[in-house]
Design a protein around this motif. Sequence first.
Motif, PDB file in Angstrom:
ATOM      1  N   THR A 102      69.189 -12.004  72.015  1.00 26.58           N
ATOM      2  CA  THR A 102      69.052 -12.330  70.601  1.00 26.58           C
ATOM      3  C   THR A 102      67.740 -11.766  70.097  1.00 26.58           C
ATOM      4  OG1 THR A 102      68.044 -14.460  71.106  1.00 26.58           O
ATOM      5  CG2 THR A 102      70.428 -14.449  70.762  1.00 26.58           C
ATOM      6  N   ILE A 103      67.628 -11.653  68.816  1.00 24.51           N
ATOM      7  CA  ILE A 103      66.436 -11.078  68.205  1.00 24.51           C
ATOM      8  C   ILE A 103      65.187 -11.845  68.613  1.00 24.51           C
ATOM      9  CG2 ILE A 103      65.289 -10.681  65.996  1.00 24.51           C
ATOM     10  CD1 ILE A 103      68.094 -10.132  64.836  1.00 24.51           C
ATOM     11  N   ASP A 104      65.295 -13.158  68.713  1.00 23.43           N
ATOM     12  CA  ASP A 104      64.108 -13.970  68.953  1.00 23.43           C
ATOM     13  C   ASP A 104      63.563 -13.890  70.375  1.00 23.43           C
ATOM     14  OD1 ASP A 104      66.419 -15.326  69.786  1.00 23.43           O
ATOM     15  OD2 ASP A 104      65.360 -17.236  69.762  1.00 23.43           O
ATOM     16  N   ASP A 105      64.390 -13.530  71.355  1.00 21.59           N
ATOM     17  CA  ASP A 105      63.880 -13.546  72.725  1.00 21.59           C
ATOM     18  C   ASP A 105      64.137 -12.251  73.497  1.00 21.59           C
ATOM     19  OD1 ASP A 105      66.580 -13.656  73.213  1.00 21.59           O
ATOM     20  OD2 ASP A 105      66.511 -15.465  74.436  1.00 21.59           O
ATOM     21  N   HIS A 106      64.356 -11.154  72.800  1.00 20.73           N
ATOM     22  CA  HIS A 106      64.707  -9.919  73.501  1.00 20.73           C
ATOM     23  C   HIS A 106      63.580  -9.376  74.375  1.00 20.73           C
ATOM     24  CE1 HIS A 106      62.532  -7.985  70.218  1.00 20.73           C
ATOM     25  NE2 HIS A 106      62.534  -6.892  70.946  1.00 20.73           N
ATOM     26  N   LEU A 107      62.354  -9.770  74.119  1.00 16.57           N
ATOM     27  CA  LEU A 107      61.252  -9.279  74.936  1.00 16.57           C
ATOM     28  C   LEU A 107      60.954 -10.178  76.134  1.00 16.57           C
ATOM     29  CD1 LEU A 107      58.789  -8.143  72.117  1.00 16.57           C
ATOM     30  CD2 LEU A 107      60.301  -6.727  73.500  1.00 16.57           C
ATOM     31  N   THR A 108      61.466 -11.401  76.125  1.00 17.00           N
ATOM     32  CA  THR A 108      61.126 -12.342  77.182  1.00 17.00           C
ATOM     33  C   THR A 108      62.303 -12.697  78.081  1.00 17.00           C
ATOM     34  OG1 THR A 108      61.547 -14.207  75.704  1.00 17.00           O
ATOM     35  CG2 THR A 108      59.281 -13.383  75.821  1.00 17.00           C
ATOM     36  N   SER A 109      63.518 -12.459  77.668  1.00 11.88           N
ATOM     37  CA  SER A 109      64.678 -12.840  78.477  1.00 11.88           C
ATOM     38  C   SER A 109      64.828 -11.928  79.683  1.00 11.88           C
ATOM     39  CB  SER A 109      65.962 -12.756  77.649  1.00 11.88           C
ATOM     40  OG  SER A 109      65.987 -13.774  76.701  1.00 11.88           O
ATOM     41  N   GLU A 110      65.284 -12.514  80.764  1.00 15.77           N
ATOM     42  CA  GLU A 110      65.608 -11.743  81.949  1.00 15.77           C
ATOM     43  C   GLU A 110      67.085 -11.372  81.864  1.00 15.77           C
ATOM     44  OE1 GLU A 110      65.906 -12.403  86.734  1.00 15.77           O
ATOM     45  OE2 GLU A 110      64.394 -13.526  85.621  1.00 15.77           O
ATOM     46  N   TYR A 111      67.387 -10.098  81.959  1.00 11.16           N
ATOM     47  CA  TYR A 111      68.758  -9.644  81.823  1.00 11.16           C
ATOM     48  C   TYR A 111      69.369  -9.369  83.186  1.00 11.16           C
ATOM     49  CZ  TYR A 111      67.336  -8.886  76.997  1.00 11.16           C
ATOM     50  OH  TYR A 111      66.873  -9.057  75.730  1.00 11.16           O
ATOM     51  N   HIS A 112      70.629  -9.686  83.318  1.00 12.97           N
ATOM     52  CA  HIS A 112      71.392  -9.399  84.531  1.00 12.97           C
ATOM     53  C   HIS A 112      72.595  -8.578  84.090  1.00 12.97           C
ATOM     54  CE1 HIS A 112      68.905 -12.190  86.746  1.00 12.97           C
ATOM     55  NE2 HIS A 112      69.085 -13.061  85.774  1.00 12.97           N
ATOM     56  N   THR A 113      72.388  -7.294  83.912  1.00 16.65           N
ATOM     57  CA  THR A 113      73.422  -6.431  83.360  1.00 16.65           C
ATOM     58  C   THR A 113      74.460  -6.063  84.412  1.00 16.65           C
ATOM     59  OG1 THR A 113      72.117  -4.448  83.825  1.00 16.65           O
ATOM     60  CG2 THR A 113      71.855  -5.446  81.658  1.00 16.65           C
ATOM     61  N   VAL A 114      75.620  -5.694  83.922  1.00 15.13           N
ATOM     62  CA  VAL A 114      76.698  -5.188  84.771  1.00 15.13           C
ATOM     63  C   VAL A 114      76.428  -3.698  84.978  1.00 15.13           C
ATOM     64  CG1 VAL A 114      79.180  -4.800  84.946  1.00 15.13           C
ATOM     65  CG2 VAL A 114      78.322  -6.883  83.852  1.00 15.13           C
ATOM     66  N   ALA A 115      76.551  -3.240  86.199  1.00 13.97           N
ATOM     67  CA  ALA A 115      76.310  -1.833  86.512  1.00 13.97           C
ATOM     68  C   ALA A 115      77.238  -0.939  85.689  1.00 13.97           C
ATOM     69  CB  ALA A 115      76.514  -1.583  88.007  1.00 13.97           C
ATOM     70  N   SER A 116      76.699   0.164  85.226  1.00 14.47           N
ATOM     71  CA  SER A 116      77.479   1.108  84.419  1.00 14.47           C
ATOM     72  C   SER A 116      78.751   1.551  85.126  1.00 14.47           C
ATOM     73  CB  SER A 116      76.641   2.349  84.082  1.00 14.47           C
ATOM     74  OG  SER A 116      75.543   1.989  83.298  1.00 14.47           O
ATOM     75  N   LYS A 117      78.667   1.773  86.446  1.00 16.86           N
ATOM     76  CA  LYS A 117      79.857   2.233  87.172  1.00 16.86           C
ATOM     77  C   LYS A 117      80.959   1.176  87.169  1.00 16.86           C
ATOM     78  CE  LYS A 117      78.285   0.962  91.799  1.00 16.86           C
ATOM     79  NZ  LYS A 117      77.950   1.450  93.119  1.00 16.86           N
ATOM     80  N   LYS A 118      80.580  -0.111  87.124  1.00 17.59           N
ATOM     81  CA  LYS A 118      81.578  -1.186  87.053  1.00 17.59           C
ATOM     82  C   LYS A 118      82.263  -1.174  85.684  1.00 17.59           C
ATOM     83  CE  LYS A 118      80.735  -3.193  91.039  1.00 17.59           C
ATOM     84  NZ  LYS A 118      81.697  -3.294  92.100  1.00 17.59           N
ATOM     85  N   ILE A 119      81.476  -0.954  84.623  1.00 21.00           N
ATOM     86  CA  ILE A 119      82.040  -0.899  83.271  1.00 21.00           C
ATOM     87  C   ILE A 119      82.968   0.307  83.148  1.00 21.00           C
ATOM     88  CG2 ILE A 119      81.485  -0.523  80.825  1.00 21.00           C
ATOM     89  CD1 ILE A 119      78.940  -2.242  81.355  1.00 21.00           C
ATOM     90  N   LEU A 120      82.518   1.464  83.623  1.00 20.05           N
ATOM     91  CA  LEU A 120      83.351   2.672  83.534  1.00 20.05           C
ATOM     92  C   LEU A 120      84.618   2.539  84.379  1.00 20.05           C
ATOM     93  CD1 LEU A 120      80.605   5.434  83.588  1.00 20.05           C
ATOM     94  CD2 LEU A 120      82.006   4.705  81.645  1.00 20.05           C
ATOM     95  N   SER A 121      84.492   1.944  85.563  1.00 17.79           N
ATOM     96  CA  SER A 121      85.674   1.749  86.414  1.00 17.79           C
ATOM     97  C   SER A 121      86.672   0.800  85.753  1.00 17.79           C
ATOM     98  CB  SER A 121      85.275   1.185  87.781  1.00 17.79           C
ATOM     99  OG  SER A 121      84.530   2.127  88.484  1.00 17.79           O
TER     100      SER A 121
END
Length: 152
Positions: A102-121
């Motif tokens: 979100t706009i308010d916490d984009h600099l402090t949140s810890e992200y756990h993204t899905v690997a690009s290869k998983k999204i493409l697959s």
Amino acid sequence: MSLSLLQSFVSVLQERVISSPKWNKSKQVFDYENQSLEVVVVLKLVRVVQGINASKILCEHGLFIDFGATQRNIYEAYFLLGGIDNPSGNVDKFISEFFSRTIDDHLTSEYHTVASKKILSGASRYMVEMEQQPHVRQLHLNIYKTFSVVSP
């Protein structure tokens, strides 16, 4: 399909499928109460249509790089659509990560993204599954035949 018709379709989809975001006074941002797969898919489709419109305007002025961002959103939409019938941990992780930014916490949140290869697959699997549908195959065949001098 014209761009204005596509924009109208996505606007109606947004109104009918997901509710409007609600103002979160404590965070000073608009949030969606229902943080579901359907909400993310509709919001990705909104982003795709906006990206197509923006790309058209930018390309008219020689700025072509934004096609990449729009293409990424298309792949993510396919990845999520594939998760409707076959939910996976990666789709759940994507949804969680999507709503954590979100706009308010984009600099402090810890992200756990899905690997690009998983999204493409996942996107590729969904596209292959859709291609196996007789009506989709016929549509592609008709388009191919219409715009090709070589028979398939």
